[in-house]
Design a protein around this motif. Structure first.
Motif, PDB file in Angstrom:
ATOM      1  N   PHE A 276     -37.897   5.034  -3.758  1.00 37.76           N
ATOM      2  CA  PHE A 276     -37.483   5.672  -5.011  1.00 37.76           C
ATOM      3  C   PHE A 276     -36.512   4.703  -5.668  1.00 37.76           C
ATOM      4  O   PHE A 276     -35.303   4.794  -5.521  1.00 37.76           O
ATOM      5  N   HIS A 277     -37.081   3.774  -6.407  1.00 38.40           N
ATOM      6  CA  HIS A 277     -36.459   2.478  -6.623  1.00 38.40           C
ATOM      7  C   HIS A 277     -35.425   2.457  -7.747  1.00 38.40           C
ATOM      8  O   HIS A 277     -34.387   1.823  -7.608  1.00 38.40           O
ATOM      9  N   ASN A 278     -35.729   3.133  -8.848  1.00 37.74           N
ATOM     10  CA  ASN A 278     -34.821   2.977  -9.992  1.00 37.74           C
ATOM     11  C   ASN A 278     -34.996   4.130 -10.964  1.00 37.74           C
ATOM     12  O   ASN A 278     -35.793   4.068 -11.893  1.00 37.74           O
ATOM     13  N   GLY A 279     -34.261   5.201 -10.741  1.00 41.66           N
ATOM     14  CA  GLY A 279     -34.170   6.268 -11.730  1.00 41.66           C
ATOM     15  C   GLY A 279     -35.429   7.081 -11.918  1.00 41.66           C
ATOM     16  O   GLY A 279     -35.825   7.343 -13.057  1.00 41.66           O
ATOM     17  N   ASP A 280     -36.080   7.503 -10.799  1.00 46.61           N
ATOM     18  CA  ASP A 280     -37.175   8.455 -10.974  1.00 46.61           C
ATOM     19  C   ASP A 280     -36.616   9.766 -11.502  1.00 46.61           C
ATOM     20  O   ASP A 280     -35.412  10.012 -11.469  1.00 46.61           O
ATOM     21  N   GLY A 281     -37.511  10.646 -11.988  1.00 46.66           N
ATOM     22  CA  GLY A 281     -37.074  11.900 -12.574  1.00 46.66           C
ATOM     23  C   GLY A 281     -36.935  13.036 -11.590  1.00 46.66           C
ATOM     24  O   GLY A 281     -36.551  14.146 -11.971  1.00 46.66           O
ATOM     25  N   GLY A 282     -37.260  12.779 -10.307  1.00 45.17           N
ATOM     26  CA  GLY A 282     -37.211  13.827  -9.303  1.00 45.17           C
ATOM     27  C   GLY A 282     -38.500  14.618  -9.244  1.00 45.17           C
ATOM     28  O   GLY A 282     -39.446  14.387  -9.996  1.00 45.17           O
ATOM     29  N   GLY A 306     -30.467   0.046  -5.215  1.00 38.72           N
ATOM     30  CA  GLY A 306     -29.030   0.100  -4.955  1.00 38.72           C
ATOM     31  C   GLY A 306     -28.202  -0.131  -6.198  1.00 38.72           C
ATOM     32  O   GLY A 306     -28.639  -0.821  -7.131  1.00 38.72           O
ATOM     33  N   LEU A 307     -27.024   0.460  -6.217  1.00 39.17           N
ATOM     34  CA  LEU A 307     -26.113   0.302  -7.349  1.00 39.17           C
ATOM     35  C   LEU A 307     -25.766  -1.166  -7.575  1.00 39.17           C
ATOM     36  O   LEU A 307     -25.660  -1.618  -8.719  1.00 39.17           O
ATOM     37  N   VAL A 308     -25.618  -1.912  -6.497  1.00 42.15           N
ATOM     38  CA  VAL A 308     -25.248  -3.317  -6.604  1.00 42.15           C
ATOM     39  C   VAL A 308     -26.292  -4.123  -7.361  1.00 42.15           C
ATOM     40  O   VAL A 308     -25.990  -5.159  -7.964  1.00 42.15           O
ATOM     41  N   TYR A 309     -27.551  -3.638  -7.353  1.00 44.11           N
ATOM     42  CA  TYR A 309     -28.623  -4.332  -8.061  1.00 44.11           C
ATOM     43  C   TYR A 309     -28.851  -3.788  -9.469  1.00 44.11           C
ATOM     44  O   TYR A 309     -29.798  -4.200 -10.140  1.00 44.11           O
ATOM     45  N   LEU A 345     -30.090  12.527  -1.672  1.00 40.79           N
ATOM     46  CA  LEU A 345     -28.916  13.002  -2.385  1.00 40.79           C
ATOM     47  C   LEU A 345     -28.245  11.884  -3.165  1.00 40.79           C
ATOM     48  O   LEU A 345     -27.527  12.133  -4.128  1.00 40.79           O
ATOM     49  N   THR A 346     -28.478  10.661  -2.739  1.00 44.61           N
ATOM     50  CA  THR A 346     -27.925   9.471  -3.404  1.00 44.61           C
ATOM     51  C   THR A 346     -28.715   8.274  -2.916  1.00 44.61           C
ATOM     52  O   THR A 346     -29.800   8.416  -2.343  1.00 44.61           O
ATOM     53  N   TYR A 347     -28.199   7.062  -3.142  1.00 44.19           N
ATOM     54  CA  TYR A 347     -28.852   5.862  -2.628  1.00 44.19           C
ATOM     55  C   TYR A 347     -28.936   5.919  -1.104  1.00 44.19           C
ATOM     56  O   TYR A 347     -28.177   6.596  -0.448  1.00 44.19           O
ATOM     57  N   GLY A 348     -29.864   5.129  -0.548  1.00 41.30           N
ATOM     58  CA  GLY A 348     -29.942   5.011   0.896  1.00 41.30           C
ATOM     59  C   GLY A 348     -31.116   5.738   1.488  1.00 41.30           C
ATOM     60  O   GLY A 348     -32.232   5.666   0.981  1.00 41.30           O
ATOM     61  N   SER A 349     -30.883   6.449   2.570  1.00 43.24           N
ATOM     62  CA  SER A 349     -31.951   7.143   3.291  1.00 43.24           C
ATOM     63  C   SER A 349     -31.990   8.602   2.925  1.00 43.24           C
ATOM     64  O   SER A 349     -30.984   9.195   2.526  1.00 43.24           O
TER      65      SER A 349
END
Length: 353
Positions: A276-282, A306-309, A345-349
């Motif tokens: 779920f790479h960049n801002g999907d709509g859910g 990731g936020l860093v990217y 719930l956020t970035y990551g797993s």
């Protein structure tokens, strides 16, 4: 109620198998109960081509290698452009039009060899535009053949340790390989029973405005450009698209992103990460798949950007359940407990809901 979602989607899986070749009929079933937490169920059952992929028997043209495919598509009205077995060299993009199906005599016998080059800006081998409906690509192989003197960097097994060279852009210093195999816009279009081999970059790109398209019974294997800047992806955007009964291996990511909603990924074998790479709509559903992470792949079975990217976080209420997974790098199964729904719930797993 979690049990409502699990029990209903188990019926959903049964229907997709029982109606023939993993085909979903839009509106073919309705959820029971009134749990607003899982109102997306009513959307999931409409994913893919409305009424399922149709059987089109009208042959409008029959071609042999060397014939003009685009001219046959453009001539006349609806029907099948039928390709006899053989190799067809593709030197410029081919675009389908509404109600036209490009069908091979056999999946392994018809090979569309994309002999194109593109530097920086991606080009498409086969395209379905934003204004196209009920166009299909069936029973053929598309292979990028613009770099026949080199092979993609790849490990041929799921094990073997991390492979940094497997995830580069411009392999061997080639900066002219930015060729997609399939580009899909519009609605109610499909790819069925195809091989997509050695893409220059993305094997499949479904645009942000595309809806109710189906990718079914298709093998995706290899990509040359697999590094940063969005290369080597199955890139799913848009709404109510269905990916089922496919095998995906040796590319960068299987991505769901850029506002994508109500997409269904069900009953596939995927040997890369679902990202779920960049801002999907859910409200996307990943269910009933076999998911294998190669030991040489940097990303785990389910991941995010990731936020860093500069990536946006995943959207709400993405449902991940009843998948069979194995992580060859870590030697364990992850995110596959039966009757547990996972989400981001956020970035990551993903985490259990």
């Amino acid at each position: 109620m979690k049990n409502l979602l699990i029990s209903f989607i188990s019926v959903f899986i049964f229907m997709t198998v029982s109606v023939g070749q993993a085909q979903i009929y839009g509106g073919g079933c309705q959820p029971t109960g009134d749990d607003t937490n899982y109102s997306a169920i009513a959307e999931f059952v409409t994913a893919g081509v409305y009424g399922g992929i149709p059987e089109i028997t009208n042959i409008k043209a029959t071609l042999n290698p060397g014939d003009n495919i685009q001219q046959a598509i453009d001539n006349g009205e609806a029907g099948v452009v039928y390709l006899n077995n053989g190799d067809y060299n593709i030197y410029e993009p081919i675009y389908l039009k509404s109600n036209v199906i490009l069908r091979g005599q056999s999946k392994d016998g018809v090979k569309l060899k994309s002999i194109m080059y593109a530097t920086g800006t991606k080009v498409n081998t086969l395209g379905i535009g934003a204004d196209v409906s009920y166009a299909g690509i069936e029973d053929l192989t598309i292979e990028y053949a613009g770099a026949t003197d080199i092979e993609p960097f790849v490990r041929n097994s799921l094990d073997g340790g991390y492979c940094a060279e497997c995830f580069t852009n411009d392999p061997y210093g080639r900066d002219s390989l930015y060729v997609r195999l399939i580009f899909i816009g519009g609605d109610n279009n499909w790819v069925d029973n195809c091989n997509l081999i050695k893409s220059g970059t993305d094997p499949i790109y479904i645009t942000g405005s595309a809806s109710h398209n189906t990718i079914r019974r298709t093998l995706v294997d290899h990509s040359y450009n697999k590094g940063g800047d969005g290369n080597g992806y199955i890139d799913i955007r848009g709404f109510h698209n269905l990916i089922t009964a496919c095998t995906v291996r040796r590319i960068r990511h299987f991505t769901i992103q850029q506002g994508a909603m109500y997409n269904v990924v069900i009953n596939n074998q995927i040997e890369v990460d679902v990202n779920f790479h960049n801002g999907d709509g859910g409200y996307n559903l990943i269910e009933g798949n076999t998911l294998l992470r190669p030991s040489w792949h940097a990303w785990t079975n389910f991941a995010t950007g990731g936020l860093v990217y500069g990536h946006q976080p995943p959207g709400p209420n993405n449902y991940i359940l009843n998948n069979t997974t194995y992580d060859y790098k870590d030697g364990i199964s992850k995110f596959s407990d039966p009757d547990v729904i996972y989400t981001f719930l956020t970035y990551g797993s993903p985490t259990p809901t």
